[in-house]
Design a protein around this motif. Structure first.
Motif, mmCIF file in Angstrom:
data_model
loop_
_atom_site.group_PDB
_atom_site.id
_atom_site.type_symbol
_atom_site.label_atom_id
_atom_site.label_comp_id
_atom_site.label_asym_id
_atom_site.label_seq_id
_atom_site.Cartn_x
_atom_site.Cartn_y
_atom_site.Cartn_z
ATOM 1 N N THR A 14 0.826 -1.209 0.000
ATOM 2 C CA THR A 14 0.000 0.000 0.000
ATOM 3 C C THR A 14 0.860 1.259 0.000
ATOM 4 O OG1 THR A 14 -1.796 -1.141 1.148
ATOM 5 C CG2 THR A 14 -1.787 1.268 1.245
ATOM 6 N N PHE A 15 1.847 1.315 0.896
ATOM 7 C CA PHE A 15 2.712 2.492 0.926
ATOM 8 C C PHE A 15 3.646 2.522 -0.276
ATOM 9 C CE2 PHE A 15 1.101 3.084 5.112
ATOM 10 C CZ PHE A 15 1.297 4.433 5.400
ATOM 11 N N GLY A 16 3.960 1.334 -0.812
ATOM 12 C CA GLY A 16 4.772 1.293 -2.021
ATOM 13 C C GLY A 16 4.042 1.894 -3.208
ATOM 14 N N SER A 17 2.758 1.537 -3.369
ATOM 15 C CA SER A 17 1.994 2.112 -4.474
ATOM 16 C C SER A 17 1.736 3.594 -4.234
ATOM 17 C CB SER A 17 0.668 1.364 -4.644
ATOM 18 O OG SER A 17 -0.179 1.565 -3.525
ATOM 19 N N GLY A 18 1.570 3.989 -2.929
ATOM 20 C CA GLY A 18 1.414 5.406 -2.619
ATOM 21 C C GLY A 18 2.647 6.193 -2.963
#
Length: 521
Positions: free
Chosen positions: A190-194
């Protein structure tokens, strides 16, 4: 902040990777960690069990899709369209990664008592993966909207993670390593895609604050369109997969016919060989009371040799019918005592364990061949059967033609052995067709044909395990024939005037040697 998001993502994914490697190599430190938490979990408290079980339903794909859809709708109405598409797309992406890992690892569920029985199991924990995806998404939504998360929301999301993740361990349905991997994977992705779309999401919000009628530049529009297409594609595939799953489960449930075994035969792990007795039952729509097993095959699947062995047993083989205390044609065992007696008889005859059975009637074979689009056989000689001419050489057959092709024996110079050879040929072609990608588009016909005309003691989960765990073994099939010598019964050895096949001991030993090797006996 982008660097912080990236760093958090890398750290979380690194932890998840360490645990995945530990599971793959069956690391001792991981087993000790799992055992410690399993041995020291709380005793079963009824209200706590019910509470954690109910709350856990929130972190399943159905409710999560609804929650994220509402979030996306809210963001869209607030003109946060970039966040809306990212939010929904990220959920589908993370769910897809979790599903793939479940298929790749095929980890065995914990064996201790579960406070709430569960039939499904995944590594990493799907509940933990989804709940952390939700929490991470909420955090990023507040950040990109330049709003501070209220204290009440912080407490709420914290409790949600604690109850769902901790509840998986308390209920005994997951290892601690499953839960940690799920949490880290959900957070990291999730934070990677963010972080990946940081500039796009951040700049879109900044421009919105400057002007309500802001227009995206060309490359952003293209990127957003591509992301939307991906979301639609993955959503469609997810719906198809969900429908396929439920259809498969329905078909498996309609086929499921457990039997009582005289001894405990444990289903092997995917790394161990497995044997399945395949029976072609004579009854069909016209002959509903004929329960003779005219096709008898033993299939052994070995993941170490990457090979499947298909052994045909003559239906007229003169053997001891276990449980009936006399010798007779082996196919009569099914007529007398059903699959239980047939399994016991084959086990005694070949001195091997039979782990499972699958019986299909003649209508089922016809339906299956039609469902996969027919089969192309290589006929050894020209003959006619049921008004159909079969020339020598390769030819494509539909279900009815393939059924008659595999049943003919009177025009075959080798009699029933020739028929058994054609039956193995059709069976091998069917297996190859069923494993092909194009069969996915005919899955409803395939499942309907099997469900209506088949019986097995394999559960739905066991079928999945065989298809995924032994997939490579099914690519290479070694066909074998148990060869006998014909004789006519005289009233003392067999019924007078009836034809039988006497299997020489040397032939029995030859086949046993092959099967022993395949089953690591």
């Amino acid at each position: 902040m982008r660097k912080k998001f990236t760093l958090l993502s890398v750290c979380a994914l690194s932890v998840a990777l360490i645990f995945m490697i530990g599971v793959a190599i069956n690391a001792q430190w991981l087993n000790h960690l799992d055992d410690f938490f399993m041995e020291n979990r709380l005793v079963n408290i009824s209200f706590l069990t019910v509470f954690t079980g109910v709350v856990a339903k929130v972190a399943t794909i159905g409710p999560m899709l609804i929650i994220f859809s509402f979030l996306a709708f809210f963001l869209w109405r607030k003109q946060q369209r970039a966040l809306a598409i990212w939010c929904l797309g990220n959920l589908i992406f993370v769910s897809g990664v979790g599903y793939l890992l479940k298929q790749v690892f095929q980890r065995t569920r914990p064996e201790q008592v579960q406070y709430i029985a569960r039939s499904s199991y995944s590594f990493p924990s799907g509940h933990s993966l989804l709940v952390m995806t939700l929490i991470g998404s909420i955090c990023l939504i507040y950040f990109f909207m330049n709003k501070k998360m209220p204290a009440l929301v912080k407490v709420g999301v914290g409790l949600l993670v604690f109850v769902i993740a901790g509840g998986r361990i308390y209920l005994g349905v997951h290892f601690i390593s499953d839960v940690i991997t799920g949490l880290c994977l959900g957070l990291g992705l999730t934070f990677g895609s963010g972080s990946l779309f940081y500039s796009y999401l951040h700049s879109a919000n900044s421009r919105l604050k400057k002007a309500e009628d802001v227009k995206f530049v060309k490359w952003q529009t293209i990127l957003l369109s591509m992301l939307a297409c991906v979301v639609v594609l993955i959503t469609g595939l997810s719906v198809f997969a969900l429908k396929f799953y439920h259809s498969s489960q329905h078909a498996a449930d309609s086929m499921y016919a457990p039997i009582e075994r005289t001894g405990e035969v444990k289903t092997p792990e995917a790394s161990e060989p497995i044997s399945i007795l395949i029976l072609g039952i004579a009854n069909d729509a016209k002959r509903k009371t004929d329960f003779r097993a005219n096709t008898i095959m033993v299939a052994t699947l070995n993941n170490q040799t990457k090979e499947t062995t298909l052994v045909s047993i003559p239906r007229d083989a003169f053997v001891e019918i276990v449980g009936a205390d006399y010798q007779d044609k082996i196919n009569h065992a099914h007529s007398i005592g059903g699959p239980e007696m047939m399994i016991d008889t084959v086990e005694k005859f070949l001195a091997i364990p039979i782990h499972h059975y699958m019986a299909v009637n003649m209508d089922g074979l016809q339906t299956l061949v039609d469902a996969v689009g027919g089969v192309t056989v290589d006929n050894a000689f020209a003959f006619s059967a049921e008004g159909i001419d079969y020339p020598k050489g390769k030819q494509h057959l539909d279900g009815w033609e393939a059924l008659q092709y595999s049943r003919m024996r009177y025009e075959d110079p080798t009699g029933d052995y020739g028929r058994q050879g054609r039956q193995r040929e059709v069976m091998e072609l069917l297996i190859n067709q069923l494993l092909s990608t194009k069969s996915l588009f005919n899955y409803q016909k395939i499942l309907a044909g099997i469900g209506e005309n088949g019986k097995t003691d394999l559960t739905f989960n066991q079928m999945q395990k065989i298809l995924t765990g032994y997939h490579t073994s099914l690519r290479k099939i070694n066909s074998q024939q148990v060869q006998g010598e014909g004789f006519t019964g005289d009233g003392f050895t067999g019924e007078a005037g009836i034809s039988y096949q006497e299997i020489p001991q040397a032939e029995v030993e030859r086949v046993k040697k092959i099967l022993f090797k395949q089953l690591n006996l």
